[in-house]
Design a protein around this motif. Structure first.
Motif, PDB file in Angstrom:
ATOM      1  N   LEU A 208       2.845   2.625  -4.276  1.00 37.67           N
ATOM      2  CA  LEU A 208       1.857   2.191  -3.278  1.00 37.67           C
ATOM      3  C   LEU A 208       0.896   1.176  -3.906  1.00 37.67           C
ATOM      4  CD1 LEU A 208       1.010   5.602  -1.528  1.00 37.67           C
ATOM      5  CD2 LEU A 208       2.107   3.632  -0.460  1.00 37.67           C
ATOM      6  N   ARG A 209       0.507   1.466  -5.161  1.00 37.43           N
ATOM      7  CA  ARG A 209      -0.406   0.557  -5.868  1.00 37.43           C
ATOM      8  C   ARG A 209       0.219  -0.838  -5.969  1.00 37.43           C
ATOM      9  NH1 ARG A 209      -1.526   3.506 -10.624  1.00 37.43           N
ATOM     10  NH2 ARG A 209      -2.690   4.869  -9.226  1.00 37.43           N
ATOM     11  N   SER A 210       1.530  -0.865  -6.177  1.00 37.08           N
ATOM     12  CA  SER A 210       2.201  -2.162  -6.358  1.00 37.08           C
ATOM     13  C   SER A 210       2.219  -2.977  -5.055  1.00 37.08           C
ATOM     14  CB  SER A 210       3.623  -1.966  -6.889  1.00 37.08           C
ATOM     15  OG  SER A 210       4.442  -1.494  -5.840  1.00 37.08           O
ATOM     16  N   ILE A 211       1.971  -2.317  -3.910  1.00 35.58           N
ATOM     17  CA  ILE A 211       1.862  -3.112  -2.666  1.00 35.58           C
ATOM     18  C   ILE A 211       0.408  -3.174  -2.181  1.00 35.58           C
ATOM     19  CG2 ILE A 211       4.266  -2.829  -1.908  1.00 35.58           C
ATOM     20  CD1 ILE A 211       3.301  -0.642   0.044  1.00 35.58           C
ATOM     21  N   GLY A 212      -0.509  -2.860  -3.097  1.00 33.13           N
ATOM     22  CA  GLY A 212      -1.934  -3.051  -2.788  1.00 33.13           C
ATOM     23  C   GLY A 212      -2.595  -1.861  -2.106  1.00 33.13           C
ATOM     24  N   LEU A 213      -1.949  -0.680  -2.129  1.00 34.64           N
ATOM     25  CA  LEU A 213      -2.551   0.505  -1.490  1.00 34.64           C
ATOM     26  C   LEU A 213      -2.916   1.516  -2.569  1.00 34.64           C
ATOM     27  CD1 LEU A 213      -0.040   0.848   1.498  1.00 34.64           C
ATOM     28  CD2 LEU A 213      -2.394  -0.028   1.590  1.00 34.64           C
ATOM     29  N   GLU A 214      -4.181   1.885  -2.622  1.00 35.94           N
ATOM     30  CA  GLU A 214      -4.672   2.779  -3.679  1.00 35.94           C
ATOM     31  C   GLU A 214      -4.931   4.163  -3.086  1.00 35.94           C
ATOM     32  OE1 GLU A 214      -5.257   3.592  -7.435  1.00 35.94           O
ATOM     33  OE2 GLU A 214      -4.988   1.467  -6.920  1.00 35.94           O
ATOM     34  N   SER A 215      -4.045   5.124  -3.370  1.00 33.88           N
ATOM     35  CA  SER A 215      -4.240   6.471  -2.806  1.00 33.88           C
ATOM     36  C   SER A 215      -5.278   7.238  -3.622  1.00 33.88           C
ATOM     37  CB  SER A 215      -2.913   7.228  -2.795  1.00 33.88           C
ATOM     38  OG  SER A 215      -2.335   7.218  -4.080  1.00 33.88           O
ATOM     39  N   LEU A 216      -5.843   8.290  -3.010  1.00 31.32           N
ATOM     40  CA  LEU A 216      -6.794   9.136  -3.741  1.00 31.32           C
ATOM     41  C   LEU A 216      -6.007  10.024  -4.725  1.00 31.32           C
ATOM     42  CD1 LEU A 216      -8.581   8.225  -1.327  1.00 31.32           C
ATOM     43  CD2 LEU A 216      -9.556  10.500  -1.314  1.00 31.32           C
TER      44      LEU A 216
END
Ligand code: PMP
Length: 347
Positions: free
Chosen positions: A276-284
């Motif tokens: 997810l981080r690699s597509i710009g989404l930062e999960s908690l």
């Protein structure tokens, strides 16, 4: 009429109605997406006719014994119910007088304010701290009859610090209900707090790691006197005979299957967070079987995902977080499909 318990307050209760429309891939309710322990499946299919035609054990004594062995406590410390929903509702009814306060973290499990209202109690929300922990000072100043904590917390996924929970136990006078629906996925749990105070009750479920959501089996552990009060307000015959058989099988011979699938869940959770981080989404940071992913427009993203056959749970305007999607973790093939769809939306 007792304060808090009026016809108007009942009318004000809104039905809990998340979107349950069928989807090809359902990542919306944190169940076990691999299935159930084979031992539980066998217990269901080998069920004798008399288990269906006759009433089940009143208070599910066999399930209590299986839970007690699983957690290394005595059966007198266990009460069961029709899902942990039922156990939470019964506990609030057992320990609260109409008009009393139930303190709960915000955001957290959506049913708690509903159960409070259903039982004529008033609720007070205690916002999480900036780091996602429970706010001990908020609980202490709320002086509630019932203090509800949820760790790992739904929907944030993060565990509360044990020092914070201890501070709440030591500095409040009411009952402390600790909801551990997702404990199997976490690095730590609160069972040791049962020794700290007889006011602590821990609720758990067989709906998540054990895969048995459709059979509705939950339980609480605590001081025998507290547990006896919950049992009185819960009433008899809450778990069907078939469900009791499956629960006992899952909690005994099924535990190694559960442990193995918990390990797979945790590995996929960490892998998904990186993707997810690699597509710009930062999960908690998550200690549970789901990730909470802040997004710009949860309802819009949810609609787009549903059009691609994927169901997640959208949350709007969460305090300190804003809009977010809660994504259940399952087999990697499902995670890949979800990632592909999110990639499409992020383009
Ligand atoms: N507590 C929490 C934190 C939950 O997320 C849920 C289910 N979503 C429950 C309790 C209730 O689960 P069940 O009634 O299936 O045991």
């Amino acid at each position: 009429m007792t304060p808090g318990l009026t016809r108007e307050s009942y009318r004000a209760i809104s039905l809990y109605a998340p979107n349950r429309a069928p989807a090809k891939i359902d990542l919306s309710d944190n169940t076990n997406l691999w299935g159930i322990p084979p031992e539980a499946m066998r217990a269901i299919s080998d069920t004798a006719l008399c288990t269906v035609t006759r009433y089940p054990s009143l208070y599910a004594d066999g399930v209590k014994e299986a839970v007690a062995d699983y957690l290394h406590v005595s059966p007198e410390m266990v009460v069961t119910g029709c899902g942990s929903d039922d156990v939470l509702d019964s506990a609030i009814r057992a320990f609260g007088e109409p008009g009393d306060l139930v303190a709960y973290p915000d955001p957290s499990f959506a049913m708690i304010p509903i159960f409070a209202k259903m039982n004529g109690l008033r609720e007070i929300s205690v916002p999480l701290t900036a780091s996602g922990d429970a706010d001990a000072a908020g609980y202490i100043s709320a002086r509630a009859r019932i203090n509800y904590l949820c760790t790992p917390n739904n929907p944030t996924g993060t565990s509360f610090l044990s020092a914070t929970i201890e501070q709440i136990v030591e500095n409040t006078e009411g009952v402390i209900i600790i909801d551990e629906a997702y404990a199997e996925f976490a690095a730590q749990n609160c069972l040791q707090l049962l020794k700290l105070s007889p006011r602590v009750v821990i609720t758990r479920t067989l709906s998540k790691a054990f895969g048995l959501a459709g059979l509705r089996i939950g339980y609480a552990v605590g001081d025998p006197l507290m547990v006896a009060e919950i049992e009185k307000s819960r009433g008899p015959y809450k778990i069907s005979g078939v469900a009791q058989r499956a629960a006992v099988a899952a909690l005994t011979d099924g535990v190694s299957w559960v442990d193995e699938h918990v390990r797979m869940t945790v590995a996929n959770r960490e892998r998904l967070a990186v993707c997810l981080r690699s597509i710009g989404l930062e999960s908690l940071p998550s200690d549970s079987n789901f990730l909470l992913v802040p997004v710009t427009d949860a309802n819009g993203w949810d609609r787009q995902l549903r059009n691609m056959g994927i169901a997640v749970r959208p949350f709007t305007s969460l305090p300190r977080i804003g809009d977010a999607l809660r994504i259940s973790i399952g087999p990697w093939s499902m995670m890949e499909r979800c990632l592909e769809a999110l990639r499409e939306i992020c383009k």
